[in-house]
Design a protein around this motif. Structure first.
Motif, short mmCIF file in Angstrom:
data_model
loop_
_atom_site.label_atom_id
_atom_site.label_comp_id
_atom_site.label_asym_id
_atom_site.label_seq_id
_atom_site.Cartn_x
_atom_site.Cartn_y
_atom_site.Cartn_z
N TYR A 1 13.71 -0.08 11.81
CA TYR A 1 12.50 0.27 12.56
C TYR A 1 11.34 -0.70 12.29
N GLU B 1 16.86 2.76 22.44
CA GLU B 1 16.54 4.14 22.04
C GLU B 1 15.85 4.80 23.23
N THR C 1 15.20 -0.98 19.57
CA THR C 1 15.09 -0.48 18.20
C THR C 1 16.11 -1.13 17.28
N PRO D 1 19.74 7.11 21.10
CA PRO D 1 20.18 5.74 20.87
C PRO D 1 21.51 5.45 21.56
N GLN E 1 10.53 -0.86 18.76
CA GLN E 1 10.83 0.58 18.83
C GLN E 1 9.71 1.36 19.50
N HIS E 2 9.14 2.37 18.85
CA HIS E 2 8.10 3.19 19.48
C HIS E 2 6.74 2.51 19.46
N ARG F 1 13.75 2.09 24.50
CA ARG F 1 12.94 1.40 23.50
C ARG F 1 13.85 0.46 22.69
#
Length: 414
Positions: A354, A268, A350, A311, A374-375, A348
């Motif tokens: 999530y 991502e 992902t 993505p 992810q984040h 990221r």
């Protein structure tokens, strides 16, 4: 020593895990294909310890809002046509994960991890002798006009933010935010945190691992399954190791495929600009301009503006239009940040629901994994390291069914 462990991946999760294992008397070797560059998402993120983000982005409100957030309509979500083979299967799995029961299970699982994030960070920087790497003075969420601010604040008031708490920005804070970016309304989260220098964090983690007897090398690692065990080769040479940890970020799916794990992970991609020429107030915590989908962070040596969700293939070339949009947003908001800008793009790791993948493989008896944050990779790296160390020692600390890498193969019942 407890035994030899090879960690594939030298991002923040791999390094934090390596440090925890080395201090548990494992003989640690970290293999980092990106040893000498800053391309990993770990070293280009917003520096924000985001304990408020306990709700997975795999939710029906997020999916319904996607058309209005597309890059072609001025938003932060990019779905490049050439990447449709990556993002369309991911989107379908995300929709499956957004079912209410699955969303609730994911939220509860993330809350368990997030509740320990700041304490784990305190322990990490104290152990490194670098407490100044962590600032615990929250962050701002700001909006450009009163109506958007009222709507945004109501949304946060209704959201589950775990242990995070916020208040309305006071008069002086609102005046400061108006001067730097024209914010018409804002809230301040009071107990989130920030890493002050990502490069110095990486150097401190590496130094801590070496001081504890570990080694960090470059090279390309690969895995094979042999007699129920994961076998590591680095640049074609076999590495003897009792245990293996895959912490390879967005490339972890490819690493695990020879073991028999099918991991629907995407890169991502996010974009940022950094500048050393600025008048950003010293001591101001990160500011998320929510209606512009960007976050501004002052680090020790620069100010960074970050945005976009794209993505796709982590190795695809970057899209210069994203950086151009960021420069335009800086000008539109009147942010006191000036060219020349340093450009960065990173992926990221992902997964469609999530949630990260953390646990022990049931296909290779010596294999553990920790990726897909992810984040939240920076936020959860020290917590994940504690979990990994406990797993390696045979004393798991929390239930990990919700983070099982096999959950996509069997259907998610979290």
């Amino acid at each position: 020593m407890t035994g030899r462990v090879t960690i594939i991946g030298g991002g923040v999760v791999g390094l934090c895990s390596g440090l925890a294992l080395a201090r548990d008397r494992w003989n640690v070797r970290i293999v980092d294909a990106g040893h000498d560059d800053d391309a990993a998402a770990s070293w280009g993120n917003a520096g924000h310890i985001a304990i408020e983000q306990v709700a997975p982005l795999a939710s029906w409100p997020m999916i319904r809002s996607a058309p209005g957030r597309l890059f072609v309509r001025g938003g932060a979500l990019a779905l490049p046509p050439r990447q449709i083979g990556w993002w369309l299967p991911f989107a379908l799995r995300m929709a499956h994960a957004a079912a209410p029961a699955r969303f609730a299970g994911g939220r509860d699982a993330l809350k368990t991890l997030m509740a320990e994030a700041v304490p784990a960070w305190r322990a990490l920087v104290a152990g490194l002798g670098a407490t100044d790497l962590l600032r615990e003075d929250g962050h701002f969420v700001a909006w450009g006009d009163p109506a958007t601010a009222a709507h945004g604040r109501a949304g946060w008031a209704a959201a589950d933010t775990g242990t995070a708490r916020f208040r309305d920005a006071d008069v002086d804070e609102r005046a400061l935010l108006r001067r730097i970016g024209g914010a018409a309304g804002a809230i301040r989260f009071e107990n989130s945190a920030q890493v002050t220098d990502l490069r110095r964090l990486r150097a401190a983690l590496r130094a801590g691992i070496v001081a504890a007897g570990g080694t960090i090398t470059g090279g390309r690692a690969s895995l094979a399954l042999e007699d129920g065990r994961a076998i590591v080769t680095v640049d074609g040479e076999r590495v003897e190791s009792e245990r293996v940890l895959v912490a390879g970020g967005a490339r972890s799916g490819g690493l695990l495929a020879p073991i028999g794990h099918r991991v629907p992970i995407v890169g991502e991609r996010g974009y940022h600009l950094r500048s050393a020429d600025h008048d950003w107030p010293a001591g101001l915590p990160p500011v998320a301009f929510e209606d512009r989908s960007l976050i501004v962070t002052r680090y020790d040596d620069c100010v960074q503006v970050a945005s976009f969700v794209e993505p796709g293939d982590p190795d695809a070339p970057p899209d210069p239009a994203k950086w151009a949009r960021l420069e335009a947003r800086i000008a539109e908001l009147g942010l006191p940040i000036r060219a020349p800008f340093t450009r960065w793009m990173g992926a990221r790791p992902t997964l469609p629901d999530y949630r990260p993948a953390i646990g022990l493989s049931r296909r290779a008896g010596n294999l553990a994994y920790a990726f897909g944050h992810q984040h939240l990779g920076l936020t959860l790296a020290p917590t994940t390291a504690q979990i990994v160390a406990a797993l390696m020692a045979g004393r798991p600390t929390i239930p990990l069914a919700a983070f099982d890498v096999e959950r996509f193969a069997r259907g998610d019942r979290a």
